[in-house]
Design a protein around this motif. Structure first.
Motif, mmCIF file in Angstrom:
data_model
loop_
_atom_site.group_PDB
_atom_site.id
_atom_site.type_symbol
_atom_site.label_atom_id
_atom_site.label_comp_id
_atom_site.label_asym_id
_atom_site.label_seq_id
_atom_site.Cartn_x
_atom_site.Cartn_y
_atom_site.Cartn_z
ATOM 1 N N ARG A 1 3.527 -4.719 -10.651
ATOM 2 C CA ARG A 1 3.871 -3.425 -11.258
ATOM 3 C C ARG A 1 3.960 -3.595 -12.773
ATOM 4 N N ASN B 1 4.285 -1.500 -15.010
ATOM 5 C CA ASN B 1 5.242 -0.584 -15.633
ATOM 6 C C ASN B 1 6.690 -0.970 -15.355
ATOM 7 N N PRO C 1 4.359 3.936 -4.497
ATOM 8 C CA PRO C 1 3.784 5.090 -5.202
ATOM 9 C C PRO C 1 2.878 4.650 -6.344
ATOM 10 N N PRO C 2 1.986 5.534 -6.800
ATOM 11 C CA PRO C 2 1.125 5.203 -7.941
ATOM 12 C C PRO C 2 1.967 4.881 -9.173
ATOM 13 N N LEU C 3 1.385 4.127 -10.091
ATOM 14 C CA LEU C 3 2.081 3.816 -11.333
ATOM 15 C C LEU C 3 2.349 5.088 -12.117
ATOM 16 N N GLY C 4 3.550 5.169 -12.688
ATOM 17 C CA GLY C 4 3.937 6.337 -13.471
ATOM 18 C C GLY C 4 4.798 5.927 -14.643
ATOM 19 N N ASP D 1 0.812 -1.217 0.000
ATOM 20 C CA ASP D 1 0.000 0.000 0.000
ATOM 21 C C ASP D 1 0.845 1.267 0.000
ATOM 22 N N TYR E 1 5.851 -6.861 -5.314
ATOM 23 C CA TYR E 1 6.267 -5.772 -6.217
ATOM 24 C C TYR E 1 6.489 -6.303 -7.629
#
Length: 208
Positions: A113, A115, A29-32, A26, A109
């Protein structure tokens, strides 16, 4: 007109800032932008390599104490690329319960993820693969997540020893479906292989 390729020297001269340190899913960080993760056994030289790539001396904390990185650290490079420093696997001066929690966090992780485009698996040039490295590669092969072996601390060996060890690792990688075929030999102290690795990462930015 085609897209102008990203200049590695320009990219890694840009601001690189710490974004987050996550000890739980949680807290990530948000996906970027695309992410490149750095993994390896404790004290293999992840922080030193990240500092060398970004031209900093203390962006990522360097320690002689195995297990010092106790969270997943995210560093944003010019809004184009996120460098992710994972806790060292294998031996660490912490309890087994903590190591188990780190392993669960790293697995979450890696699997969660979209990205994340590549993992750099750092291997001490003097040592080669150990059981924790093989276990991580098994997980990456199963998940189909691209990873590339980066040999560290090459300044500790002579050229013939480095080539012998590199060839041995390459043979072991041949049967690994998710492994990138090229092994990068580096020394953060001598800045060996840094430009090669920068170019590799800039090419991934271009393809994103």
């Amino acid at each position: 007109m085609g897209r102008t390729p990203t200049d590695p020297a320009w990219l890694f001269a840009q601001e690189c800032r710490f974004v987050a340190g996550a000890t739980t899913v949680d807290a990530m960080p948000p996906l970027g932008p695309i992410e490149i993760a750095f993994a390896g056994r404790s004290n293999v030289g992840k922080s030193s390599l990240i500092n060398a790539l970004t031209g900093r001396t203390s962006l990522a904390r360097v320690s002689r104490t195995p297990g010092r990185t106790q969270q997943i650290n995210f560093f944003d490079l010019a809004g184009r690329l996120v460098l992710v420093d994972l806790p060292g696997h294998g031996y660490a001066k912490v309890g087994r319960a903590q190591v188990k929690e780190w392993s669960k966090l790293i697995s979450a992780y890696l699997k969660g993820r979209p990205n994340l485009v590549r993992l750099l698996l750092l291997i001490d040039s003097r040592v080669g693969f150990k059981e924790p490295d093989l276990a991580l590669m098994d997980l990456l092969d199963e998940a189909g997540l691209s990873y590339q072996v980066v040999m560290t601390k090459a300044d500790e060996l002579d050229p013939e020893e480095i080539e012998t060890n590199r060839a041995r690792l390459a043979i072991q990688l041949e049967r690994r479906p998710a492994a990138h075929p090229e092994i990068v030999v580096t020394s953060a102290r001598e800045r060996r292989g840094i430009d090669v690795l920068r170019a590799e990462l800039a090419a991934l930015v271009d393809r994103s």
